[in-house]
Design a protein around this motif. Sequence first.
Motif, PDB file in Angstrom:
ATOM      1  N   THR A  89       0.834  -1.205   0.000  1.00 16.30           N
ATOM      2  CA  THR A  89       0.000   0.000   0.000  1.00 16.30           C
ATOM      3  C   THR A  89       0.863   1.246   0.000  1.00 16.30           C
ATOM      4  O   THR A  89       0.573   2.234  -0.701  1.00 16.30           O
ATOM      5  N   LYS A  90       1.925   1.213   0.767  1.00 16.31           N
ATOM      6  CA  LYS A  90       2.831   2.357   0.844  1.00 16.31           C
ATOM      7  C   LYS A  90       3.447   2.678  -0.509  1.00 16.31           C
ATOM      8  O   LYS A  90       3.670   3.848  -0.847  1.00 16.31           O
ATOM      9  N   GLU A  91       3.699   1.627  -1.308  1.00 18.27           N
ATOM     10  CA  GLU A  91       4.290   1.828  -2.630  1.00 18.27           C
ATOM     11  C   GLU A  91       3.241   2.093  -3.701  1.00 18.27           C
ATOM     12  O   GLU A  91       3.565   2.143  -4.890  1.00 18.27           O
ATOM     13  N   GLY A  92       1.971   2.246  -3.313  1.00 21.27           N
ATOM     14  CA  GLY A  92       0.939   2.669  -4.252  1.00 21.27           C
ATOM     15  C   GLY A  92       0.155   1.567  -4.913  1.00 21.27           C
ATOM     16  O   GLY A  92      -0.627   1.834  -5.845  1.00 21.27           O
ATOM     17  N   CYS A  93       0.303   0.320  -4.476  1.00 23.16           N
ATOM     18  CA  CYS A  93      -0.501  -0.761  -5.056  1.00 23.16           C
ATOM     19  C   CYS A  93      -1.961  -0.590  -4.635  1.00 23.16           C
ATOM     20  O   CYS A  93      -2.255  -0.416  -3.454  1.00 23.16           O
ATOM     21  N   THR A  94      -2.861  -0.671  -5.590  1.00 21.37           N
ATOM     22  CA  THR A  94      -4.258  -0.311  -5.328  1.00 21.37           C
ATOM     23  C   THR A  94      -5.204  -1.502  -5.223  1.00 21.37           C
ATOM     24  O   THR A  94      -6.358  -1.328  -4.825  1.00 21.37           O
ATOM     25  N   CYS A  95      -4.762  -2.707  -5.610  1.00 24.77           N
ATOM     26  CA  CYS A  95      -5.668  -3.861  -5.651  1.00 24.77           C
ATOM     27  C   CYS A  95      -5.147  -4.999  -4.779  1.00 24.77           C
ATOM     28  O   CYS A  95      -5.017  -6.138  -5.226  1.00 24.77           O
ATOM     29  N   VAL A  96      -4.840  -4.670  -3.533  1.00 22.71           N
ATOM     30  CA  VAL A  96      -4.287  -5.651  -2.604  1.00 22.71           C
ATOM     31  C   VAL A  96      -5.340  -6.007  -1.549  1.00 22.71           C
ATOM     32  O   VAL A  96      -5.895  -5.119  -0.900  1.00 22.71           O
ATOM     33  N   THR A  97      -5.604  -7.295  -1.399  1.00 26.92           N
ATOM     34  CA  THR A  97      -6.517  -7.787  -0.370  1.00 26.92           C
ATOM     35  C   THR A  97      -5.729  -8.667   0.590  1.00 26.92           C
ATOM     36  O   THR A  97      -5.125  -9.663   0.168  1.00 26.92           O
ATOM     37  N   VAL A  98      -5.706  -8.305   1.860  1.00 26.21           N
ATOM     38  CA  VAL A  98      -4.979  -9.065   2.870  1.00 26.21           C
ATOM     39  C   VAL A  98      -5.980  -9.583   3.899  1.00 26.21           C
ATOM     40  O   VAL A  98      -6.724  -8.803   4.498  1.00 26.21           O
ATOM     41  N   LYS A  99      -5.997 -10.903   4.084  1.00 25.51           N
ATOM     42  CA  LYS A  99      -6.929 -11.506   5.025  1.00 25.51           C
ATOM     43  C   LYS A  99      -6.162 -12.363   6.027  1.00 25.51           C
ATOM     44  O   LYS A  99      -5.345 -13.201   5.648  1.00 25.51           O
ATOM     45  N   ARG A 100      -6.464 -12.149   7.295  1.00 22.74           N
ATOM     46  CA  ARG A 100      -5.825 -12.938   8.348  1.00 22.74           C
ATOM     47  C   ARG A 100      -6.536 -14.277   8.518  1.00 22.74           C
ATOM     48  O   ARG A 100      -7.761 -14.344   8.586  1.00 22.74           O
ATOM     49  N   ILE A 101      -5.751 -15.329   8.581  1.00 20.71           N
ATOM     50  CA  ILE A 101      -6.267 -16.672   8.848  1.00 20.71           C
ATOM     51  C   ILE A 101      -5.756 -17.060  10.235  1.00 20.71           C
ATOM     52  O   ILE A 101      -4.563 -17.309  10.424  1.00 20.71           O
ATOM     53  N   ARG A 102      -6.629 -17.104  11.186  1.00 20.74           N
ATOM     54  CA  ARG A 102      -6.210 -17.335  12.567  1.00 20.74           C
ATOM     55  C   ARG A 102      -6.140 -18.836  12.899  1.00 20.74           C
ATOM     56  O   ARG A 102      -6.793 -19.660  12.282  1.00 20.74           O
ATOM     57  N   LYS A 103      -5.317 -19.131  13.890  1.00 21.21           N
ATOM     58  CA  LYS A 103      -5.176 -20.490  14.445  1.00 21.21           C
ATOM     59  C   LYS A 103      -4.725 -21.509  13.400  1.00 21.21           C
ATOM     60  O   LYS A 103      -5.073 -22.693  13.468  1.00 21.21           O
ATOM     61  N   VAL A 104      -3.936 -21.055  12.436  1.00 22.76           N
ATOM     62  CA  VAL A 104      -3.329 -21.938  11.447  1.00 22.76           C
ATOM     63  C   VAL A 104      -1.844 -21.624  11.420  1.00 22.76           C
ATOM     64  O   VAL A 104      -1.450 -20.472  11.219  1.00 22.76           O
ATOM     65  N   SER A 105      -1.010 -22.626  11.631  1.00 22.77           N
ATOM     66  CA  SER A 105       0.434 -22.402  11.666  1.00 22.77           C
ATOM     67  C   SER A 105       0.978 -22.156  10.261  1.00 22.77           C
ATOM     68  O   SER A 105       0.307 -22.434   9.254  1.00 22.77           O
ATOM     69  N   HIS A 106       2.198 -21.672  10.188  1.00 28.60           N
ATOM     70  CA  HIS A 106       2.811 -21.327   8.907  1.00 28.60           C
ATOM     71  C   HIS A 106       2.851 -22.535   7.975  1.00 28.60           C
ATOM     72  O   HIS A 106       2.479 -22.443   6.800  1.00 28.60           O
ATOM     73  N   TRP A 107       3.279 -23.674   8.485  1.00 29.04           N
ATOM     74  CA  TRP A 107       3.395 -24.878   7.654  1.00 29.04           C
ATOM     75  C   TRP A 107       2.026 -25.351   7.178  1.00 29.04           C
ATOM     76  O   TRP A 107       1.907 -25.977   6.116  1.00 29.04           O
ATOM     77  N   GLU A 108       0.994 -25.033   7.933  1.00 28.46           N
ATOM     78  CA  GLU A 108      -0.345 -25.504   7.590  1.00 28.46           C
ATOM     79  C   GLU A 108      -0.997 -24.699   6.471  1.00 28.46           C
ATOM     80  O   GLU A 108      -2.138 -24.973   6.104  1.00 28.46           O
ATOM     81  N   PHE A 109      -0.290 -23.734   5.897  1.00 24.97           N
ATOM     82  CA  PHE A 109      -0.774 -23.053   4.700  1.00 24.97           C
ATOM     83  C   PHE A 109      -0.488 -23.884   3.444  1.00 24.97           C
ATOM     84  O   PHE A 109      -0.874 -23.506   2.344  1.00 24.97           O
ATOM     85  N   SER A 110       0.201 -25.016   3.603  1.00 24.99           N
ATOM     86  CA  SER A 110       0.460 -25.952   2.514  1.00 24.99           C
ATOM     87  C   SER A 110      -0.179 -27.287   2.868  1.00 24.99           C
ATOM     88  O   SER A 110      -1.094 -27.349   3.688  1.00 24.99           O
ATOM     89  N   ASP A 111       0.307 -28.386   2.278  1.00 29.26           N
ATOM     90  CA  ASP A 111      -0.180 -29.712   2.666  1.00 29.26           C
ATOM     91  C   ASP A 111       0.170 -30.050   4.111  1.00 29.26           C
ATOM     92  O   ASP A 111      -0.303 -31.071   4.640  1.00 29.26           O
ATOM     93  N   GLY A 112       0.975 -29.206   4.724  1.00 27.31           N
ATOM     94  CA  GLY A 112       1.285 -29.391   6.138  1.00 27.31           C
ATOM     95  C   GLY A 112       0.048 -29.431   7.006  1.00 27.31           C
ATOM     96  O   GLY A 112       0.084 -29.958   8.123  1.00 27.31           O
ATOM     97  N   ILE A 113      -1.059 -28.891   6.497  1.00 29.85           N
ATOM     98  CA  ILE A 113      -2.305 -28.920   7.271  1.00 29.85           C
ATOM     99  C   ILE A 113      -2.783 -30.362   7.463  1.00 29.85           C
ATOM    100  O   ILE A 113      -3.487 -30.675   8.423  1.00 29.85           O
ATOM    101  N   TYR A 114      -2.389 -31.262   6.556  1.00 24.02           N
ATOM    102  CA  TYR A 114      -2.719 -32.682   6.701  1.00 24.02           C
ATOM    103  C   TYR A 114      -1.574 -33.495   7.301  1.00 24.02           C
ATOM    104  O   TYR A 114      -1.807 -34.503   7.959  1.00 24.02           O
ATOM    105  N   LEU A 115      -0.348 -33.056   7.083  1.00 27.86           N
ATOM    106  CA  LEU A 115       0.810 -33.818   7.528  1.00 27.86           C
ATOM    107  C   LEU A 115       1.254 -33.451   8.937  1.00 27.86           C
ATOM    108  O   LEU A 115       2.076 -34.145   9.539  1.00 27.86           O
ATOM    109  N   SER A 116       0.732 -32.347   9.469  1.00 23.95           N
ATOM    110  CA  SER A 116       1.064 -31.959  10.841  1.00 23.95           C
ATOM    111  C   SER A 116       0.351 -32.868  11.828  1.00 23.95           C
ATOM    112  O   SER A 116      -0.628 -33.542  11.488  1.00 23.95           O
TER     113      SER A 116
END
Length: 300
Positions: A242-269
């Motif tokens: 946003t600071k650099e002027g990007c106008t079409c950025v959507t940021v959504k927080r996903i709570r209670k999910v670890s970093h590795w679980e953003f991949s197949d780690g959600i099944y392998l954890s």
Amino acid sequence: MLRQAMGDCQVGIRRYETKEIGDDSHRRRVPMTIYYPAESWTKEYPYMEGQYQRSAPNVIDNGVRTYCGMEPEFKTTIVKAKVVLMNHGLCGYEMESTVLCADLASSGYIVVSIGHPYGAGIVTYTDGERFESPESFDDMRKKLDQLEPLWYEDIITVMEWLACANTSNSFWKGKLELASMGSVGVSFGGCCSVFAALKNDSLRYAVNLDGALFGKPEIRNQDKAILVLCSPLNYKAHAILTKEGCTCVTVKRIRKVSHWEFSDGIYLSDRGKKNTAWANEVSRIRATMIREFIRENTEG
């Protein structure tokens, strides 16, 4: 441990690699695992997890199902499909987001998962050769500014390979809709996906799955569509866009999910193994959000 894809199509997998690229200090071929909408299949494609590849590369069955077929025919009712590029995380591997790739492929997309030799844990080639990074994860983290240009070169090389495959007498001839490509990635791969889209007009969008941004991105198109799904820890890292002027950025927080679980780690954890229903719900919601974002930004 993985689940079946959420779309209507069966999913096939084929593997390739590019010609050798890079200077003498970084000579490499770039491998690709391609997920695509397919006709019915009889032989399942094995799940090639990074640690498994290092410890037992000649063992086919490691007990993890992909629910994807080994090189079946392309879905006959689909003439041409839009292409999504997938980038693994730092010290990761090509198949670390198989569930998401299969979800998109079963929905009619062709997903090209790129193996980045420098920065991956290990990559394998169709001729049986392997390239394993000599550096530890901590050593890689200290040189992200050096790895990002290499990953961008990998992405460009794969895009060139796809353009050739789409016109040559190959399995992919005429099947690839290349005018609406975008880049998706996990962790460092998500950061590189954003950077690549911001400086390359051929990429329509980027999706970043919990990748913190580092440095100042090169921005040629401030209206590029960017979706960020991240843990609260990485939420503020994207303020630079946003600071650099990007106008079409959507940021959504996903709570209670670890970093590795953003991949197949959600099944392998450990948590995913114990609570498959939770893993299924989170991964389906995430895939639906990404699929709808891609549709919104590739129509027309």
